[in-house]
Design a protein around this motif. Structure first.
Motif, PDB file in Angstrom:
ATOM      1  N   PRO A 129      55.444  57.783  28.543  1.00  0.00           N
ATOM      2  CA  PRO A 129      54.754  58.078  29.806  1.00  0.00           C
ATOM      3  C   PRO A 129      54.815  56.889  30.777  1.00  0.00           C
ATOM      4  O   PRO A 129      54.634  55.739  30.375  1.00  0.00           O
ATOM      5  N   VAL A 130      55.051  57.200  32.043  1.00  0.00           N
ATOM      6  CA  VAL A 130      55.170  56.163  33.068  1.00  0.00           C
ATOM      7  C   VAL A 130      53.803  55.716  33.575  1.00  0.00           C
ATOM      8  O   VAL A 130      53.621  54.547  33.959  1.00  0.00           O
ATOM      9  N   ALA A 131      52.819  56.602  33.559  1.00  0.00           N
ATOM     10  CA  ALA A 131      51.530  56.348  34.220  1.00  0.00           C
ATOM     11  C   ALA A 131      50.873  55.033  33.810  1.00  0.00           C
ATOM     12  O   ALA A 131      50.398  54.286  34.685  1.00  0.00           O
ATOM     13  N   PRO A 132      50.809  54.662  32.521  1.00  0.00           N
ATOM     14  CA  PRO A 132      50.147  53.393  32.179  1.00  0.00           C
ATOM     15  C   PRO A 132      50.847  52.182  32.789  1.00  0.00           C
ATOM     16  O   PRO A 132      50.188  51.203  33.172  1.00  0.00           O
ATOM     17  N   TYR A 133      52.153  52.237  32.887  1.00  0.00           N
ATOM     18  CA  TYR A 133      52.903  51.117  33.469  1.00  0.00           C
ATOM     19  C   TYR A 133      52.659  51.034  34.974  1.00  0.00           C
ATOM     20  O   TYR A 133      52.559  49.935  35.535  1.00  0.00           O
ATOM     21  N   TYR A 134      52.569  52.186  35.609  1.00  0.00           N
ATOM     22  CA  TYR A 134      52.259  52.207  37.038  1.00  0.00           C
ATOM     23  C   TYR A 134      50.867  51.623  37.280  1.00  0.00           C
ATOM     24  O   TYR A 134      50.671  50.809  38.183  1.00  0.00           O
ATOM     25  N   ASP A 135      49.893  52.026  36.444  1.00  0.00           N
ATOM     26  CA  ASP A 135      48.540  51.489  36.595  1.00  0.00           C
ATOM     27  C   ASP A 135      48.524  49.981  36.385  1.00  0.00           C
ATOM     28  O   ASP A 135      47.861  49.244  37.130  1.00  0.00           O
ATOM     29  N   GLU A 138      44.125  45.038  25.776  1.00  0.00           N
ATOM     30  CA  GLU A 138      42.937  44.681  24.984  1.00  0.00           C
ATOM     31  C   GLU A 138      42.336  43.365  25.448  1.00  0.00           C
ATOM     32  O   GLU A 138      41.105  43.209  25.485  1.00  0.00           O
ATOM     33  N   ASP A 139      43.189  42.422  25.826  1.00  0.00           N
ATOM     34  CA  ASP A 139      42.716  41.100  26.276  1.00  0.00           C
ATOM     35  C   ASP A 139      42.424  41.057  27.771  1.00  0.00           C
ATOM     36  O   ASP A 139      42.100  40.003  28.313  1.00  0.00           O
ATOM     37  N   ARG A 140      42.564  42.212  28.429  1.00  0.00           N
ATOM     38  CA  ARG A 140      42.281  42.340  29.867  1.00  0.00           C
ATOM     39  C   ARG A 140      43.041  41.293  30.691  1.00  0.00           C
ATOM     40  O   ARG A 140      42.496  40.612  31.547  1.00  0.00           O
ATOM     41  N   LEU A 164      37.127  41.648  37.567  1.00  0.00           N
ATOM     42  CA  LEU A 164      37.801  41.173  38.772  1.00  0.00           C
ATOM     43  C   LEU A 164      38.119  42.362  39.664  1.00  0.00           C
ATOM     44  O   LEU A 164      38.627  43.373  39.198  1.00  0.00           O
ATOM     45  N   MET A 165      37.846  42.218  40.954  1.00  0.00           N
ATOM     46  CA  MET A 165      38.143  43.265  41.932  1.00  0.00           C
ATOM     47  C   MET A 165      38.995  42.660  43.037  1.00  0.00           C
ATOM     48  O   MET A 165      38.620  41.648  43.646  1.00  0.00           O
ATOM     49  N   ARG A 166      40.140  43.283  43.312  1.00  0.00           N
ATOM     50  CA  ARG A 166      41.077  42.771  44.309  1.00  0.00           C
ATOM     51  C   ARG A 166      41.762  43.950  44.990  1.00  0.00           C
ATOM     52  O   ARG A 166      41.718  45.073  44.500  1.00  0.00           O
ATOM     53  N   SER A 167      42.376  43.704  46.141  1.00  0.00           N
ATOM     54  CA  SER A 167      43.068  44.746  46.905  1.00  0.00           C
ATOM     55  C   SER A 167      42.135  45.887  47.268  1.00  0.00           C
ATOM     56  O   SER A 167      42.528  47.060  47.272  1.00  0.00           O
ATOM     57  N   ARG A 220      44.416  49.667  40.364  1.00  0.00           N
ATOM     58  CA  ARG A 220      44.382  50.666  39.290  1.00  0.00           C
ATOM     59  C   ARG A 220      44.294  50.031  37.904  1.00  0.00           C
ATOM     60  O   ARG A 220      44.110  50.727  36.901  1.00  0.00           O
ATOM     61  N   ILE A 221      44.438  48.718  37.823  1.00  0.00           N
ATOM     62  CA  ILE A 221      44.493  48.052  36.516  1.00  0.00           C
ATOM     63  C   ILE A 221      43.238  48.316  35.698  1.00  0.00           C
ATOM     64  O   ILE A 221      43.304  48.555  34.482  1.00  0.00           O
TER      65      ILE A 221
END
Length: 421
Positions: free
Chosen positions: A249-255, A295-297, A68-71, A261-262
């Motif tokens: 780490p904050v980075a994974p939550y931000y992504d 894992e389940d995207r 899926l591609m969005r934004s 960025r997901i």
């Protein structure tokens, strides 16, 4: 026969319009009889097809395997534009992906009109990238290249808030000073415009634009901020390592909170990093839920649920958030006050940008006759209340929040390319 059109390629939704034989602008039905089409693509791995708009979201929600591609508009002018994303055995650049979406809009419109579209006025935000003129020029160039690759031969650009002013101008009986507030999915733009029926057909309206300013804040940023504030703590954000020496780490939550960025979290290395974090986390079950989700995207589906909660708070004081991940739920309650708290800094930046718009024009808020609201984010209570407080004497006009820019761009296409377009 070839025709011209106005195309509003939005962060969240897109429209395409043209002026009909009766001289009135109209939006073409792009999907299921509706004038708006979500700016979303789904590359299906099972059927090897590209799905667009609501159909793309439906494929994703049903659990079909794919990407899926969005934004997509949010990557224009940024370093992310140079990245590629894997679609089965291919790697696609963002320019190609944006072109694929715009090409589909063009094909659908041409099928309805029975004629080829070769000339277009594209909408653009006042600023694609804040305070970076070179990045802004780059963003417009990237968009123009993607549009040209789809067969548009003559391409003009108009600021999206100015397009909204052109649509509004059709209904005024005298001259007014209007502040156009265009809060979209990725950017917020403000323009002070002198509108008048006597000036509506003028070839050069530059003298009627008293000031413009914009900031790279929009609905997807609101979704990210709400997710970081209320949802990511349920997945371990803000918790510490077992030794108590540092936070996770904050980075994974931000992504995970940021639409475009997901997909980075689905990289095998990102998952290995999360599993390493799990071994250190004092709140391991929350992190384990995060890993299951990745894992389940389910990332885009999660932020879609956050967006739905944000929208629900336009009409309710509180909403329950429940999102299933395998044998467990991410569960919390979100109030209007908590949404306002999460958005406080962004709303302050919007207010500062409005102040800059007024300063550039050399006027005070009391000189504004009309407040023209367009874009879905104007419905967020924290935003609409602040706007009302800033301009208590102005007439508040709610346009077609998703269609007014496209209608104005259609009018601009008629002006730029002539009545016989």
């Amino acid at each position: 026969m070839t025709l011209a059109c106005g195309l509003d390629f939005g962060t969240s939704n897109s429209t395409l319009g043209r002026v009909g034989p009766d001289g009135q602008p109209q939006l073409l039905a792009l999907e299921d009889g509706q004038a708006t089409m979500p700016s979303v693509l789904f590359f299906g791995f099972e059927d090897d097809r590209v799905h667009f708009g609501r159909a793309a979201l439906a494929e994703y929600v049903t659990g079909a395997e794919g990407r899926l591609m969005r934004s997509l508009k949010s990557v224009l002018g940024t370093a992310l534009f140079a990245d590629t994303t894997r679609v089965k055995a291919r790697r696609l650049g963002f320019g190609e992906i944006i072109g694929t979406y715009i090409g589909e809009l063009k094909r659908r419109a041409e099928a309805e009109l029975g004629a080829e579209l070769t000339r277009v006025v594209m909408g653009r935000p006042v600023q694609f990238v804040d305070d970076d003129a070179e990045a802004d020029r780059m963003a417009q160039g990237q968009l123009e290249a993607a549009v040209r690759a789809q067969g548009f031969e003559e391409i003009a650009f108009q600021f999206e808030p100015i397009a909204a002013a052109l649509d509004y101008e059709r209904q005024v009986s005298g001259e007014k000073l209007a502040l156009i507030v265009d809060l979209g999915g990725g950017t917020s733009d403000f323009s002070l415009v002198r509108v008048s029926p006597a000036r509506a057909g003028a070839a050069d309206r530059s003298g009627d634009i008293l000031a413009t300013a914009g900031v790279h804040i929009g609905g997807t940023d609101f979704d990210r901020l709400l997710a970081m504030s209320r949802i990511m703590p349920e997945l371990g954000l803000g918790s510490r390592t077992r030794d108590g020496k540092r936070h996770l780490p904050v980075a994974p939550y931000y992504d995970l909170s940021t639409w475009h960025r997901i997909n980075r979290l689905y990289d095998p290395q990102a998952l290995r990093d999360l599993r390493s974090t799990l071994r250190e986390a004092i709140e391991a079950e929350r992190v384990r839920t995060m890993i299951m989700l990745v894992e389940d995207r389910l990332g885009h589906r999660l932020i879609g649920a956050v967006e739905a909660a944000k929208i629900a708070l336009s009409d309710a004081t509180e909403t329950d958030f429940v999102f299933p991940v395998r044998d467990r739920d991410i569960r919390t309650t979100i109030s209007v006050g908590q949404l306002a708290e999460a958005l406080a800094d962004s709303v302050a930046r919007l207010e500062a940008t409005i102040g800059e718009t007024l300063r550039r024009a050399g006027i005070g808020a009391d000189a504004v006759d009309s407040l023209i609201l367009t874009g879905g984010s104007t419905l967020v209570p924290a935003v609409s209340r602040r706007l009302g407080a800033l301009f208590p004497e102005a007439e508040v006009v709610r346009t077609d929040v998703l269609g007014s820019v496209g209608l104005g761009l259609a009018l601009e296409a008629k002006r730029v390319f002539g009545p016989g377009h």
